[in-house]
Motif scaffolding. Structure first.
Motif, mmCIF file in Angstrom:
data_model
loop_
_atom_site.group_PDB
_atom_site.id
_atom_site.type_symbol
_atom_site.label_atom_id
_atom_site.label_comp_id
_atom_site.label_asym_id
_atom_site.label_seq_id
_atom_site.Cartn_x
_atom_site.Cartn_y
_atom_site.Cartn_z
ATOM 1 N N GLY A 1 -30.032 -2.101 -39.915
ATOM 2 C CA GLY A 1 -29.893 -1.400 -38.650
ATOM 3 C C GLY A 1 -28.470 -1.017 -38.302
ATOM 4 N N GLU A 2 -27.510 -1.496 -39.083
ATOM 5 C CA GLU A 2 -26.113 -1.177 -38.788
ATOM 6 C C GLU A 2 -25.830 0.317 -38.868
ATOM 7 O OE1 GLU A 2 -23.487 -3.572 -41.139
ATOM 8 O OE2 GLU A 2 -24.449 -5.437 -40.518
ATOM 9 N N VAL A 3 -26.605 1.034 -39.668
ATOM 10 C CA VAL A 3 -26.402 2.487 -39.735
ATOM 11 C C VAL A 3 -26.724 3.130 -38.389
ATOM 12 C CG1 VAL A 3 -26.807 2.646 -42.219
ATOM 13 C CG2 VAL A 3 -28.739 2.829 -40.648
ATOM 14 N N LEU A 4 -27.647 2.531 -37.648
ATOM 15 C CA LEU A 4 -27.977 3.050 -36.320
ATOM 16 C C LEU A 4 -26.853 2.772 -35.332
ATOM 17 C CD1 LEU A 4 -31.718 1.919 -36.043
ATOM 18 C CD2 LEU A 4 -30.788 4.046 -36.972
ATOM 19 N N VAL A 5 -26.212 1.623 -35.477
ATOM 20 C CA VAL A 5 -25.099 1.283 -34.592
ATOM 21 C C VAL A 5 -23.929 2.241 -34.845
ATOM 22 C CG1 VAL A 5 -23.529 -0.540 -33.830
ATOM 23 C CG2 VAL A 5 -25.853 -1.118 -34.543
ATOM 24 N N ARG A 6 -23.703 2.556 -36.112
ATOM 25 C CA ARG A 6 -22.640 3.516 -36.417
ATOM 26 C C ARG A 6 -22.946 4.879 -35.794
ATOM 27 N NH1 ARG A 6 -20.478 6.386 -41.938
ATOM 28 N NH2 ARG A 6 -22.196 7.761 -41.439
ATOM 29 N N SER A 7 -24.200 5.274 -35.858
ATOM 30 C CA SER A 7 -24.584 6.548 -35.241
ATOM 31 C C SER A 7 -24.376 6.501 -33.731
ATOM 32 C CB SER A 7 -26.048 6.860 -35.567
ATOM 33 O OG SER A 7 -26.409 8.129 -35.069
ATOM 34 N N ALA A 8 -24.665 5.351 -33.114
ATOM 35 C CA ALA A 8 -24.425 5.194 -31.680
ATOM 36 C C ALA A 8 -22.945 5.325 -31.362
ATOM 37 C CB ALA A 8 -24.959 3.844 -31.205
ATOM 38 N N LEU A 9 -22.103 4.783 -32.232
ATOM 39 C CA LEU A 9 -20.649 4.932 -32.066
ATOM 40 C C LEU A 9 -20.278 6.418 -32.084
ATOM 41 C CD1 LEU A 9 -17.929 2.991 -34.132
ATOM 42 C CD2 LEU A 9 -17.656 5.328 -33.386
ATOM 43 N N GLU A 10 -20.778 7.144 -33.075
ATOM 44 C CA GLU A 10 -20.431 8.559 -33.211
ATOM 45 C C GLU A 10 -20.874 9.361 -31.989
ATOM 46 O OE1 GLU A 10 -21.561 10.355 -36.923
ATOM 47 O OE2 GLU A 10 -21.237 8.505 -38.030
ATOM 48 N N HIS A 11 -22.085 9.117 -31.529
ATOM 49 C CA HIS A 11 -22.603 9.891 -30.402
ATOM 50 C C HIS A 11 -21.891 9.541 -29.093
ATOM 51 C CE1 HIS A 11 -25.814 10.873 -33.235
ATOM 52 N NE2 HIS A 11 -26.164 11.842 -32.406
ATOM 53 N N SER A 12 -21.624 8.255 -28.879
ATOM 54 C CA SER A 12 -20.979 7.860 -27.614
ATOM 55 C C SER A 12 -19.524 8.320 -27.566
ATOM 56 C CB SER A 12 -21.068 6.344 -27.415
ATOM 57 O OG SER A 12 -20.421 5.639 -28.459
ATOM 58 N N ALA A 13 -18.792 8.164 -28.663
ATOM 59 C CA ALA A 13 -17.395 8.592 -28.679
ATOM 60 C C ALA A 13 -17.285 10.116 -28.582
ATOM 61 C CB ALA A 13 -16.700 8.083 -29.938
ATOM 62 N N THR A 14 -18.204 10.817 -29.226
ATOM 63 C CA THR A 14 -18.197 12.281 -29.140
ATOM 64 C C THR A 14 -18.507 12.736 -27.716
ATOM 65 O OG1 THR A 14 -18.856 12.509 -31.461
ATOM 66 C CG2 THR A 14 -19.229 14.406 -30.022
ATOM 67 N N ALA A 15 -19.445 12.062 -27.045
ATOM 68 C CA ALA A 15 -19.755 12.397 -25.652
ATOM 69 C C ALA A 15 -18.538 12.168 -24.761
ATOM 70 C CB ALA A 15 -20.938 11.565 -25.162
ATOM 71 N N GLN A 16 -17.824 11.064 -24.996
ATOM 72 C CA GLN A 16 -16.613 10.794 -24.219
ATOM 73 C C GLN A 16 -15.567 11.880 -24.463
ATOM 74 O OE1 GLN A 16 -14.945 7.706 -22.616
ATOM 75 N NE2 GLN A 16 -16.990 7.243 -21.854
ATOM 76 N N TYR A 17 -15.349 12.231 -25.723
ATOM 77 C CA TYR A 17 -14.337 13.244 -26.052
ATOM 78 C C TYR A 17 -14.709 14.586 -25.414
ATOM 79 C CZ TYR A 17 -11.134 16.103 -28.796
ATOM 80 O OH TYR A 17 -10.139 16.973 -29.168
ATOM 81 N N ALA A 18 -15.972 14.975 -25.541
ATOM 82 C CA ALA A 18 -16.399 16.269 -25.003
ATOM 83 C C ALA A 18 -16.265 16.304 -23.487
ATOM 84 C CB ALA A 18 -17.839 16.556 -25.415
ATOM 85 N N TYR A 19 -16.607 15.204 -22.830
ATOM 86 C CA TYR A 19 -16.576 15.186 -21.369
ATOM 87 C C TYR A 19 -15.165 15.055 -20.814
ATOM 88 C CZ TYR A 19 -17.462 13.716 -16.564
ATOM 89 O OH TYR A 19 -17.466 13.626 -15.194
ATOM 90 N N LEU A 20 -14.307 14.333 -21.492
ATOM 91 C CA LEU A 20 -13.022 13.947 -20.908
ATOM 92 C C LEU A 20 -11.835 14.801 -21.343
ATOM 93 C CD1 LEU A 20 -13.426 10.067 -21.085
ATOM 94 C CD2 LEU A 20 -13.424 11.487 -19.031
ATOM 95 N N THR A 21 -12.007 15.692 -22.308
ATOM 96 C CA THR A 21 -10.906 16.573 -22.698
ATOM 97 C C THR A 21 -11.142 17.966 -22.102
ATOM 98 O OG1 THR A 21 -12.011 17.111 -24.799
ATOM 99 C CG2 THR A 21 -10.406 15.307 -24.809
ATOM 100 N N PRO A 22 -10.066 18.718 -21.827
ATOM 101 C CA PRO A 22 -10.189 19.968 -21.065
ATOM 102 C C PRO A 22 -11.191 20.976 -21.617
ATOM 103 C CG PRO A 22 -7.894 19.304 -21.206
ATOM 104 C CD PRO A 22 -8.658 18.360 -22.089
ATOM 105 N N ASP A 23 -11.221 21.175 -22.939
ATOM 106 C CA ASP A 23 -12.152 22.151 -23.515
ATOM 107 C C ASP A 23 -13.203 21.465 -24.383
ATOM 108 O OD1 ASP A 23 -10.441 21.312 -25.485
ATOM 109 O OD2 ASP A 23 -10.108 23.297 -26.358
#
Length: 212
Positions: free
Chosen positions: A28-50
């Motif tokens: 199941g660790e592959v799912l946790v890695r995917s959760a990392l990718e999706h959550s960090a990408t959501a943070q980057y998309a929401y919190l950076t100007p463009d």
């Protein structure tokens, strides 16, 4: 777009916990890695100007690339017409996820980088395919069918952190101040960050006047 990333984090977390209870925590660790990718990408998309525009461009580009790959392997002419009908992305996409890209920008203590590396061992062909299969018993190697749980506490804690990052973005999008306060309290209690932009210079932040 952001809600899609957030919802996927929620379901990935649920799926991992179910697999863990069934004795498949390592897989199941592959799912946790995917959760990392999706959550960090959501943070980057929401919190950076463009960030949202760059996310949109990346998703359009990936969709078109996927469609072209499908069309090229199909004998149905309409598949190519469908692929060609998809919009071309406009503007730059997101930076790469690893290295100096998204996690390099957001990660100040190398937590994301280290966790990403650890979680990648199951998803890729690595030494863990061997070490999970054998154990040393009195100096002799024995085959084992089920890997010994390792770093389970740290992995669950990391997953909780990824859920926190995505839940905070959702609360901000919905303007739910009560939920934001609850997440702040929860994050302080467990030492989990809820946003990853406060260290960035003002010009690289979408909300430069935010302090927490």
């Amino acid at each position: 777009m952001l809600y899609g990333l957030i919802k996927r984090v929620q379901r990935l977390a649920q799926a991992y916990m179910r697999l863990r209870r069934l004795g498949f925590g390592s897989e199941g660790e592959v799912l946790v890695r995917s959760a990392l990718e999706h959550s960090a990408t959501a943070q980057y998309a929401y919190l950076t100007p463009d960030g949202v525009q760059r996310l949109n461009a990346t998703l359009l580009a990936k969709q078109r690339e996927w469609a072209i790959t499908i069309a090229e392997s199909s004998s149905v002419p309409k598949m190519r017409e469908w692929a060609d009908s998809l919009d071309e992305p406009v503007g730059p996409g997101l930076p790469p996820f690893s290295g100096d890209g998204i996690i390099g920008t957001l990660d100040t203590v190398k937590f994301l980088k280290t966790t990403y590396k650890v979680l990648s061992q199951v998803g890729h062909v690595s030494h863990e395919a061997w070490t999970d299969t054998f154990e040393d018993v009195d100096g002799k190697l024995h085959i084992r069918d089920q890997p010994e749980p390792s770093w389970e506490h740290e992995i669950v804690y990391s997953l909780a952190g990824f859920c926190m990052l995505s839940a905070w973005v959702l609360a901000r999008l919905e303007g739910d101040d009560a939920e934001i306060d609850r997440l702040h309290h929860f994050g302080n209690e467990l030492h989990l960050p809820w946003r990853l932009d406060l260290h960035l210079p003002r010009e690289k932040r979408r909300f430069p006047d935010d302090e927490i």
